[in-house]
Design an enzyme around this catalytic site. Sequence first.
Site, PDB file in Angstrom:
ATOM      1  N   SER A 113       0.807  -1.222   0.000  1.00  0.00           N
ATOM      2  CA  SER A 113       0.000   0.000   0.000  1.00  0.00           C
ATOM      3  C   SER A 113       0.841   1.274   0.000  1.00  0.00           C
ATOM      4  O   SER A 113       1.632   1.494  -0.897  1.00  0.00           O
ATOM      5  CB  SER A 113      -0.962  -0.040   1.183  1.00  0.00           C
ATOM      6  OG  SER A 113      -1.890   1.004   1.087  1.00  0.00           O
ATOM      7  N   HIS A 114       0.685   2.084   1.028  1.00  0.00           N
ATOM      8  CA  HIS A 114       1.335   3.390   1.087  1.00  0.00           C
ATOM      9  C   HIS A 114       2.719   3.320   1.727  1.00  0.00           C
ATOM     10  O   HIS A 114       3.369   4.349   1.890  1.00  0.00           O
ATOM     11  CB  HIS A 114       0.447   4.332   1.889  1.00  0.00           C
ATOM     12  CG  HIS A 114       0.009   3.706   3.175  1.00  0.00           C
ATOM     13  ND1 HIS A 114      -0.992   2.756   3.216  1.00  0.00           N
ATOM     14  CD2 HIS A 114       0.467   3.824   4.424  1.00  0.00           C
ATOM     15  CE1 HIS A 114      -1.133   2.336   4.452  1.00  0.00           C
ATOM     16  NE2 HIS A 114      -0.264   2.960   5.216  1.00  0.00           N
ATOM     17  N   ASP A 277      -2.172   6.720  -3.476  1.00  0.00           N
ATOM     18  CA  ASP A 277      -1.060   6.055  -2.792  1.00  0.00           C
ATOM     19  C   ASP A 277      -0.410   4.974  -3.656  1.00  0.00           C
ATOM     20  O   ASP A 277      -0.719   4.821  -4.837  1.00  0.00           O
ATOM     21  CB  ASP A 277      -1.524   5.470  -1.453  1.00  0.00           C
ATOM     22  CG  ASP A 277      -2.369   4.236  -1.624  1.00  0.00           C
ATOM     23  OD1 ASP A 277      -3.057   4.130  -2.654  1.00  0.00           O
ATOM     24  OD2 ASP A 277      -2.334   3.345  -0.739  1.00  0.00           O
ATOM     25  N   ASP A 279      -0.658   1.745  -4.114  1.00  0.00           N
ATOM     26  CA  ASP A 279      -1.476   0.790  -4.877  1.00  0.00           C
ATOM     27  C   ASP A 279      -2.784   1.380  -5.377  1.00  0.00           C
ATOM     28  O   ASP A 279      -3.639   0.654  -5.893  1.00  0.00           O
ATOM     29  CB  ASP A 279      -1.732  -0.474  -4.050  1.00  0.00           C
ATOM     30  CG  ASP A 279      -2.515  -0.180  -2.791  1.00  0.00           C
ATOM     31  OD1 ASP A 279      -2.390   0.942  -2.253  1.00  0.00           O
ATOM     32  OD2 ASP A 279      -3.272  -1.062  -2.334  1.00  0.00           O
ATOM     33  N   ASP A 281      -5.428   2.862  -3.872  1.00  0.00           N
ATOM     34  CA  ASP A 281      -6.735   2.811  -3.211  1.00  0.00           C
ATOM     35  C   ASP A 281      -7.011   4.021  -2.317  1.00  0.00           C
ATOM     36  O   ASP A 281      -8.157   4.301  -2.002  1.00  0.00           O
ATOM     37  CB  ASP A 281      -6.946   1.487  -2.457  1.00  0.00           C
ATOM     38  CG  ASP A 281      -5.872   1.206  -1.427  1.00  0.00           C
ATOM     39  OD1 ASP A 281      -4.921   2.002  -1.312  1.00  0.00           O
ATOM     40  OD2 ASP A 281      -5.983   0.166  -0.743  1.00  0.00           O
ATOM     41  N   ARG A 282      -5.959   4.746  -1.920  1.00  0.00           N
ATOM     42  CA  ARG A 282      -6.197   5.930  -1.086  1.00  0.00           C
ATOM     43  C   ARG A 282      -6.253   7.195  -1.944  1.00  0.00           C
ATOM     44  O   ARG A 282      -5.753   7.209  -3.067  1.00  0.00           O
ATOM     45  CB  ARG A 282      -5.075   6.109  -0.065  1.00  0.00           C
ATOM     46  CG  ARG A 282      -5.039   5.022   0.987  1.00  0.00           C
ATOM     47  CD  ARG A 282      -4.039   5.368   2.082  1.00  0.00           C
ATOM     48  NE  ARG A 282      -4.112   4.373   3.149  1.00  0.00           N
ATOM     49  CZ  ARG A 282      -3.587   4.529   4.363  1.00  0.00           C
ATOM     50  NH1 ARG A 282      -2.950   5.645   4.658  1.00  0.00           N
ATOM     51  NH2 ARG A 282      -3.704   3.593   5.278  1.00  0.00           N
ATOM     52  N   LYS A 376     -11.298   0.287  -1.427  1.00  0.00           N
ATOM     53  CA  LYS A 376     -11.355   1.731  -1.570  1.00  0.00           C
ATOM     54  C   LYS A 376     -10.692   2.076  -2.900  1.00  0.00           C
ATOM     55  O   LYS A 376      -9.918   1.279  -3.433  1.00  0.00           O
ATOM     56  CB  LYS A 376     -10.682   2.426  -0.401  1.00  0.00           C
ATOM     57  CG  LYS A 376      -9.272   1.978  -0.094  1.00  0.00           C
ATOM     58  CD  LYS A 376      -8.882   2.407   1.328  1.00  0.00           C
ATOM     59  CE  LYS A 376      -7.550   1.820   1.736  1.00  0.00           C
ATOM     60  NZ  LYS A 376      -7.530   1.348   3.116  1.00  0.00           N
TER      61      LYS A 376
HETATM   62  C1  G1P Z   1      -4.568   1.874   8.809  1.00  0.00           C
HETATM   63  C2  G1P Z   1      -5.745   2.819   8.741  1.00  0.00           C
HETATM   64  C3  G1P Z   1      -6.985   2.064   8.321  1.00  0.00           C
HETATM   65  C4  G1P Z   1      -6.735   1.337   6.992  1.00  0.00           C
HETATM   66  C5  G1P Z   1      -5.486   0.477   7.115  1.00  0.00           C
HETATM   67  C6  G1P Z   1      -5.125  -0.161   5.781  1.00  0.00           C
HETATM   68  O1  G1P Z   1      -4.800   0.882   9.769  1.00  0.00           O
HETATM   69  O2  G1P Z   1      -5.966   3.455   9.983  1.00  0.00           O
HETATM   70  O3  G1P Z   1      -8.065   2.956   8.211  1.00  0.00           O
HETATM   71  O4  G1P Z   1      -7.824   0.537   6.661  1.00  0.00           O
HETATM   72  O5  G1P Z   1      -4.382   1.263   7.550  1.00  0.00           O
HETATM   73  O6  G1P Z   1      -4.881   0.798   4.793  1.00  0.00           O
HETATM   74  P1  G1P Z   1      -4.224   0.943  11.259  1.00  0.00           P
HETATM   75  O7  G1P Z   1      -2.734   1.086  11.168  1.00  0.00           O
HETATM   76  O8  G1P Z   1      -4.832   2.147  11.917  1.00  0.00           O
HETATM   77  O9  G1P Z   1      -4.671  -0.334  11.917  1.00  0.00           O
HETATM   78 ZN    ZN Z   2      -3.216   1.509  -0.418  1.00  0.00          ZN
END
Ligand code: G1P
Ligand code: ZN
Length: 543
Positions: A113-114, A277, A279, A281-282, A376
């Site tokens: 992801s990010h 981000d 991948d 999705d954000r 997302k």
């Molecule tokens: C974090 C974000 C959450 C998101 C997740 C995956 O999780 O807060 O909203 O779904 O990354 O992208 P957290 O580290 O808070 O458990």
């Molecule tokens: Zn992502």
Amino acid sequence: MSITTVATTPIEGQKPGTSGLRKKTPVFMGPHYLENFVQSIFDGTGGAQGKVYVLGGDGRYFNDRAAQVILRMAAANGAARVIVGQGAILSTPAASNLIRKRGADGGIIMSASHNPGGPEEDFGVKFNAANGGPAPEGMTAKIFDATKALSEYHILEAQDVDLSVPGESRLGEMVVEVVDPVTDYAALMADIFDFDKIRTLFASGFRMRFDAMHAVTGPYAKAILEGTLGAPAGTVVNAVPSPDFGGGHPDPNPIWAKTLMDEMYGDSAPDFGAASDGDGDRNMIVGRHAYVTPSDSLAVLAANATLVPAYAKGLAGVARSMPTSKALDRVADALGIDCYETPTGWKYFGNLLDAGRATLCGEESAGTGSDHVREKDGLWAVLFWLNVLAERKMSVAEILADHWQKFGRNFYSRHDYEAVDSAAAEGLMQGLRDALATLPGTDAAGLTVETADEFTYNDPVDASLSTGQGIRIGLADGGRVVYRLSGTGTEGATLRVYLERVETDPARFDADPQDALAGIIAAADALADIKGRTGRSAPDVIT
Ligand code: G1P
Ligand code: ZN
């Protein structure tokens, strides 16, 4: 070509309840590590025999090598077909769409992801189910069990498959179908939004900056915004996915997308700015001199949804993760629709979307989406805003001001304390837990506490219970403090404190959120004794 069965030792696999496995890249590249996890995915989901999968990733370091391993393993495990994005590239929402559109049995997405990518940074693999969404808890529990029971994996001895051109080839008995990563996704977007209106908006001189952050949305944004919708060339920047995301941190928020923020707050700022981000999705949305918090963005989109062709008939309901601000609830109230509160994590929206009970959903962490896929979707959120801007002919700042005028402004902020000693963080949560019963009706550090509990989600669709999902302190006049420990942090514990206050006096709408929340911030610290327990006098990250 022959199938090799490799004896192996189990890995410390994915924890139940987390979607996917994220580790440092060298761990994934270590002997048998990726292989063990992929075999566990197959074993934990009833085997790969005869199945059809979607495969792609965000292009980070090791993405291309991992794709070849996964293909050889799918073939050795008897899969019938794997649909792969060209160059092993697929954004997460595009993968979700392909799984659904092609009726696949599931998908394997390579992404962290990010999180930063590169030889020393993060890599990840996650499995999405046949509905296109992240594997639900029961499924991840089975995959986790499989990692414990694993003693061997199967892999075909074969040359690399050419993933550079669309078309079909065979790997053993299995068909490998390489598809353009953008085409199907772009077609879905054209079905949802009024592309003609958005085209007219760009033709009128509307200026936009989309920062793809050297990550996977680059090709998608170029094709759709600059290609189909006629935005001027150069609208999309950092558009070529790079294995280390240009050395950056592909997380679309004011901190990591600072260049975009500076431009949007500068003298010659474009009308509209957005970022996505690693991948895809954000999303981050920012108007000229007007940053839109993800919670506000979700509420604004819900309030304006009927301007978008796909949602013209109205929303069945909406959903937000528990810590996401209650700005959405106020819109749902006004629309007379249900607003569901789910635990943090996209997978909890799946049942509500599948059952047709929610149409839009979102999280404060820059995730917004709808029932069009089961993830997302960053670019979707950006196109949604463009569609609304094209219809309303107002600036982002004007749309926000108008929204707050109607619904009030939910001042909101998240304070993160990173790499906290795990025992100290657990102790802090336990301390709060122990105090829950005594808090309602009291004055805590100058705030009137109305409710206090630890969030348990009772899924309205399948009645499953998810306990321990964060501590909620409800304040008089709709304010809140929420405490939870991150499920995605990689070092020690990450404490997240979410702060919220409702303002209905328009004269105060322009206040700085940290100032508007100062009283609640101080009280939240006192209530949990953050300083005393963690030794931290200030959060590491404020969003
Ligand atoms: C974090 C974000 C959450 C998101 C997740 C995956 O999780 O807060 O909203 O779904 O990354 O992208 P957290 O580290 O808070 O458990
Ligand atoms: Zn992502």
